[in-house]
Design a protein around this motif. Structure first.
Motif, PDB file in Angstrom:
ATOM      1  N   HIS A  40      50.848   9.598  69.543  1.00 37.70           N
ATOM      2  CA  HIS A  40      50.085   8.676  68.539  1.00 37.70           C
ATOM      3  C   HIS A  40      51.091   7.789  67.910  1.00 37.70           C
ATOM      4  N   GLU A  41      50.539   6.668  67.238  1.00 45.98           N
ATOM      5  CA  GLU A  41      51.288   5.653  66.736  1.00 45.98           C
ATOM      6  C   GLU A  41      52.098   6.246  65.707  1.00 45.98           C
TER       7      GLU A  41
ATOM      8  N   MET B 147      47.215   9.453  78.765  1.00 43.09           N
ATOM      9  CA  MET B 147      48.010   9.976  77.721  1.00 43.09           C
ATOM     10  C   MET B 147      47.480   9.586  76.554  1.00 43.09           C
ATOM     11  N   SER B 148      46.297   8.693  76.348  1.00 45.58           N
ATOM     12  CA  SER B 148      45.869   8.282  74.994  1.00 45.58           C
ATOM     13  C   SER B 148      45.768   9.066  73.981  1.00 45.58           C
ATOM     14  N   GLU B 149      45.523  10.418  74.039  1.00 50.01           N
ATOM     15  CA  GLU B 149      45.440  11.485  72.994  1.00 50.01           C
ATOM     16  C   GLU B 149      46.444  12.426  72.846  1.00 50.01           C
ATOM     17  N   ASN B 150      47.533  12.134  73.708  1.00 51.88           N
ATOM     18  CA  ASN B 150      48.724  12.921  73.562  1.00 51.88           C
ATOM     19  C   ASN B 150      49.847  12.380  72.750  1.00 51.88           C
TER      20      ASN B 150
ATOM     21  N   SER C  84      47.465   3.465  75.307  1.00 46.08           N
ATOM     22  CA  SER C  84      46.015   3.595  75.176  1.00 46.08           C
ATOM     23  C   SER C  84      45.400   3.490  76.613  1.00 46.08           C
TER      24      SER C  84
ATOM     25  N   ASP D 143      52.658  21.582  71.907  1.00 41.95           N
ATOM     26  CA  ASP D 143      51.746  21.056  71.094  1.00 41.95           C
ATOM     27  C   ASP D 143      52.612  20.363  69.818  1.00 41.95           C
TER      28      ASP D 143
ATOM     29  N   ASN E 268      51.692  18.094  77.920  1.00 41.33           N
ATOM     30  CA  ASN E 268      50.404  19.138  77.936  1.00 41.33           C
ATOM     31  C   ASN E 268      51.131  20.440  77.743  1.00 41.33           C
TER      32      ASN E 268
ATOM     33  N   ASP F 123      52.261   1.482  73.746  1.00 45.43           N
ATOM     34  CA  ASP F 123      50.889   1.367  73.775  1.00 45.43           C
ATOM     35  C   ASP F 123      50.450   2.344  75.045  1.00 45.43           C
TER      36      ASP F 123
END
Length: 239
Positions: A114-115, A109-112, A105, A94, A91, A103
């Motif tokens: 990315h796959e 941190m699901s939004e921090n 999810s 960026d 956080n 994973d």
């Protein structure tokens, strides 16, 4: 590995070398000379000096922001302050974080994380995926609670194909699997490349291997995939 300052002159390993100021000068010189530049990190950007012990990653994240890093993946030592500590670090800047076989999810941190991601530079679109080493036996289960590991090659080709359908000219894997000269070992960079067909380039980490020049692994389509790794502690910058 939190090597913010040059390695101490008293050390036997590359005394006086490294440090983020030197990296910044090199990065700036490359950006001045080239139109399309992406600055990437293959993980374990923390742990190793008192900067991390005392400040929990704040300094390293500030450095990434000031240097203008574009993309990074997660190494095993990013879990050293547990999920809460990793979330705090991510956080603080960026920089795009990709992790394709961890994973997140089920974590905060699901939004921090990315796959995969596409980074644009100089009119080019470059796809990135992130590969992490097996967590079992490497990371305290309490430190990575909620993170689900999968074999690195399981989703890599699918993600790479999707990135190319979205316009990526090539796909680079930021790998924290480690390097082995034995390309039959699927858990390392060479073996991973040999068991996929849509990855174009591998930037490696984890094993602290300094490769004087790129190595090549033949993928399932018969294409030669270059693999690079620059050791540790910021002694070298891959270009």
């Amino acid at each position: 590995h939190s090597q913010i300052e040059p390695i101490d002159e008293s050390e036997t390993y590359n005394a006086g070398r490294g440090g983020v100021a030197r990296i910044k000068v090199l990065v700036d010189s490359v950006r001045a000379a080239e139109k399309a530049v992406i600055l990437a990190d293959a993980g374990d950007f923390v742990q190793g000096t008192f900067y991390f012990t005392c400040m929990g990653g704040d300094v390293e994240m500030m450095v990434q922001k000031e240097m203008g890093y574009d993309v990074k993946t997660i190494g095993n030592h990013e879990f050293d302050k547990k999920i809460e500590g990793l979330g705090h670090m991510l956080n603080l800047n960026d920089v795009v974080t990709v992790s394709s076989n961890y994973d997140f999810s089920r974590t905060a941190m699901s939004e921090n994380v990315h796959e995969s991601a596409i980074i644009e530079a100089g009119g080019h679109k470059i796809g990135f995926i992130g590969l992490g080493a097996r967590l079992e036996g490497l990371v305290d289960p309490k430190a990575c609670e909620g993170v689900v590991y999968s074999y690195p090659w399981e989703d890599a080709d699918r993600l790479a194909r999707e990135l190319k359908k979205k316009g990526a000219e090539m796909v680079i894997a930021l790998s924290h699997l480690g390097y082995s000269e034995d390309f039959s070992k699927k858990y390392y960079d060479g073996g991973f490349a040999s068991n996929t067909e849509n990855i174009d380039f591998i930037i490696g980490g984890h094993s602290h291997t300094f490769l004087m020049k790129e190595r090549y692994a033949t993928n399932l389509s018969g294409k030669e995939v270059p693999i690079v790794q620059t050791g540790s502690k910021g002694i070298y910058l891959g270009y």
